[in-house]
Design a protein around this motif. Sequence first.
Motif, PDB file in Angstrom:
ATOM      1  N   ALA A 108     -16.607  23.698 -54.739  1.00 50.68           N
ATOM      2  CA  ALA A 108     -17.158  22.345 -54.819  1.00 50.68           C
ATOM      3  C   ALA A 108     -16.803  21.683 -56.144  1.00 50.68           C
ATOM      4  O   ALA A 108     -16.458  20.497 -56.182  1.00 50.68           O
ATOM      5  N   THR A 140     -13.156  20.432 -56.278  1.00 53.80           N
ATOM      6  CA  THR A 140     -12.723  19.447 -55.288  1.00 53.80           C
ATOM      7  C   THR A 140     -12.117  18.231 -55.984  1.00 53.80           C
ATOM      8  O   THR A 140     -12.773  17.599 -56.813  1.00 53.80           O
ATOM      9  N   ARG A 164     -14.160  13.606 -48.454  1.00 52.80           N
ATOM     10  CA  ARG A 164     -15.231  14.517 -48.057  1.00 52.80           C
ATOM     11  C   ARG A 164     -15.869  14.090 -46.735  1.00 52.80           C
ATOM     12  O   ARG A 164     -16.374  14.934 -45.985  1.00 52.80           O
ATOM     13  N   TYR A 165     -15.865  12.815 -46.465  1.00 54.10           N
ATOM     14  CA  TYR A 165     -16.462  12.305 -45.236  1.00 54.10           C
ATOM     15  C   TYR A 165     -15.754  12.869 -44.009  1.00 54.10           C
ATOM     16  O   TYR A 165     -16.387  13.183 -42.995  1.00 54.10           O
ATOM     17  N   ASP A 182     -14.332  15.784 -43.794  1.00 55.57           N
ATOM     18  CA  ASP A 182     -14.792  17.166 -43.636  1.00 55.57           C
ATOM     19  C   ASP A 182     -16.178  17.218 -43.007  1.00 55.57           C
ATOM     20  O   ASP A 182     -16.465  18.090 -42.178  1.00 55.57           O
ATOM     21  N   LEU A 183     -17.051  16.284 -43.412  1.00 55.36           N
ATOM     22  CA  LEU A 183     -18.385  16.223 -42.817  1.00 55.36           C
ATOM     23  C   LEU A 183     -18.294  15.911 -41.331  1.00 55.36           C
ATOM     24  O   LEU A 183     -18.986  16.538 -40.506  1.00 55.36           O
ATOM     25  N   ARG A 187     -20.703   9.100 -48.062  1.00 55.61           N
ATOM     26  CA  ARG A 187     -19.918   9.505 -49.235  1.00 55.61           C
ATOM     27  C   ARG A 187     -20.801   9.674 -50.464  1.00 55.61           C
ATOM     28  O   ARG A 187     -20.574  10.579 -51.273  1.00 55.61           O
ATOM     29  N   LEU A 213     -22.502  12.983 -50.119  1.00 55.21           N
ATOM     30  CA  LEU A 213     -21.603  14.119 -50.286  1.00 55.21           C
ATOM     31  C   LEU A 213     -21.185  14.332 -51.732  1.00 55.21           C
ATOM     32  O   LEU A 213     -20.556  15.348 -52.050  1.00 55.21           O
ATOM     33  N   ARG A 214     -21.502  13.394 -52.618  1.00 53.84           N
ATOM     34  CA  ARG A 214     -21.238  13.624 -54.035  1.00 53.84           C
ATOM     35  C   ARG A 214     -22.203  14.659 -54.612  1.00 53.84           C
ATOM     36  O   ARG A 214     -21.937  15.228 -55.674  1.00 53.84           O
ATOM     37  N   SER A 233     -23.958  18.230 -54.967  1.00 52.83           N
ATOM     38  CA  SER A 233     -23.384  19.564 -54.848  1.00 52.83           C
ATOM     39  C   SER A 233     -23.877  20.307 -53.608  1.00 52.83           C
ATOM     40  O   SER A 233     -23.084  20.926 -52.892  1.00 52.83           O
ATOM     41  N   TRP A 261     -22.376  19.047 -50.212  1.00 52.57           N
ATOM     42  CA  TRP A 261     -20.931  19.302 -50.165  1.00 52.57           C
ATOM     43  C   TRP A 261     -20.646  20.799 -50.020  1.00 52.57           C
ATOM     44  O   TRP A 261     -19.729  21.191 -49.299  1.00 52.57           O
ATOM     45  N   GLN A 262     -21.411  21.657 -50.674  1.00 56.77           N
ATOM     46  CA  GLN A 262     -21.223  23.092 -50.499  1.00 56.77           C
ATOM     47  C   GLN A 262     -21.498  23.513 -49.056  1.00 56.77           C
ATOM     48  O   GLN A 262     -20.797  24.377 -48.505  1.00 56.77           O
TER      49      GLN A 262
END
Length: 456
Positions: free
Chosen positions: A8, A11, A17-18, A20-21, A304, A307-308, A310, A313-314
């Motif tokens: 993370a 990255t 990241r969106y 990936d989500l 987004r 997802l900033r 941690s 996002w992990q």
Amino acid sequence: MRRLRQLAERTPPSRERYADLLRALAIAMVVLGHWLITAIGYDRAGRPTGQSALGYLPWAWPITWVAQVMPVFFLVGGYANGAALTAWRKRGGNATGWLIDRSSRLIRPTTALLVILAISGGIARLRGANPSEVRTVIWFATIPLWFLVAYLVMVPLTPAMYALHRRVGLVVPLVLVGLVALGDLGRILGPANLATANYLFGWLAVHQLGFAWYDARGASPIEPGRDRPGLRRRRLPTSRRAGAVLLLTGLVALVLLTVVGPYPVAMLNVPGERLNNTAPPSVALLAAATAQLGLILLLQNPARRWLRRSGPWQTVLAVNAVVLTVFLWHLTAVVLLIGLLNALGVLPTPTVGTAAWWAWRVPWLLALAVVLAGLVAVFGPIEARTRRHGRASTGRPVHTALVTIGYAGVAAGLLINSLTPKSAAEPLGLPAPTLVAYLVGAGVLRLLRSGWENRG
């Protein structure tokens, strides 16, 4: 956890990241959807059997407009393939080398599933099981492989289709939608096989939008002022206004096509319906994809920001590390749980839609989650530890020929399995041509990734 925290922290800011989500959410919804609508019963011979509960729950059909998330996966796939191909070429690689590298993450987990299922089928046959019954069980476990057939076609087409996208932009998905409409017209007026090409055109249209989304993020090098206006533009409009327009347009088209028009309301297969919106993809499914794209654009900014952090996002990284494993094995978990409960004589079979059936959904989902977690613990490392090789191919004709053979063999093997009836007498549960074609194709790609063709 420490490794996830390190990943993370490393990255790069340019990573979307969106996307990936969305991939993680799409697979989670597929798994939960399949588990929720599975209706268990017994056949006349007293053997457990399963079917979709959607035919008994017509009020739930509009929910499939959101629950059918395969378009989201192909959208994200187009984004990821466009990004990966662009990055590969920036490092001096070519399309052939990229295809060799790209095959690893897809094929290694799939090979593990097929080999384990074939061995299990062989053991069951040696213990006296009827080959038709073995095939039925393994056919159910391999239902997810139909998706990989389509996706394994998208990947080798990516270099050519991304180049076409760079030339004419959004004209490409528009033309593909028109071809899907022609296929639909054919199967409405005539036999269903007139729409067979929609398996390619439909998913390819959504995949192309993924390219446009990638370009819209500014990661793809488009010269200032060179992005054409209108349908030939290369970038996807991503403003909130564009999202609202796409959502509204998709919903209006869905209502007109399903409530007024000839298409089923459900975006998943419903037994007894003449038309199927998914197999192959229909114009109605593409309308649902349009609405979903609009919703994705409307939610992108808050997602987004979230997802900033941690922790979220992990979690997304952890799911994506084994996302294909989860997808491939989630119906095997159903088979194992049904078999266990049936052997213990405690398999509930309440009537679909009753209070007892709904009450059973909660322990059913929890038990399946436990079984799937065990399968992921065993087979997830095969996917999670897959490494990109990062070698650029020299682009010799032999490389291109071998890559073509590899992808064609893998896709053909999976396609043969999908087309083989579930009651066919297959001693290993999987058709012999499936195993031969798939293992030859996977073996060729494995040799290419090892650098075998460059030795000596």
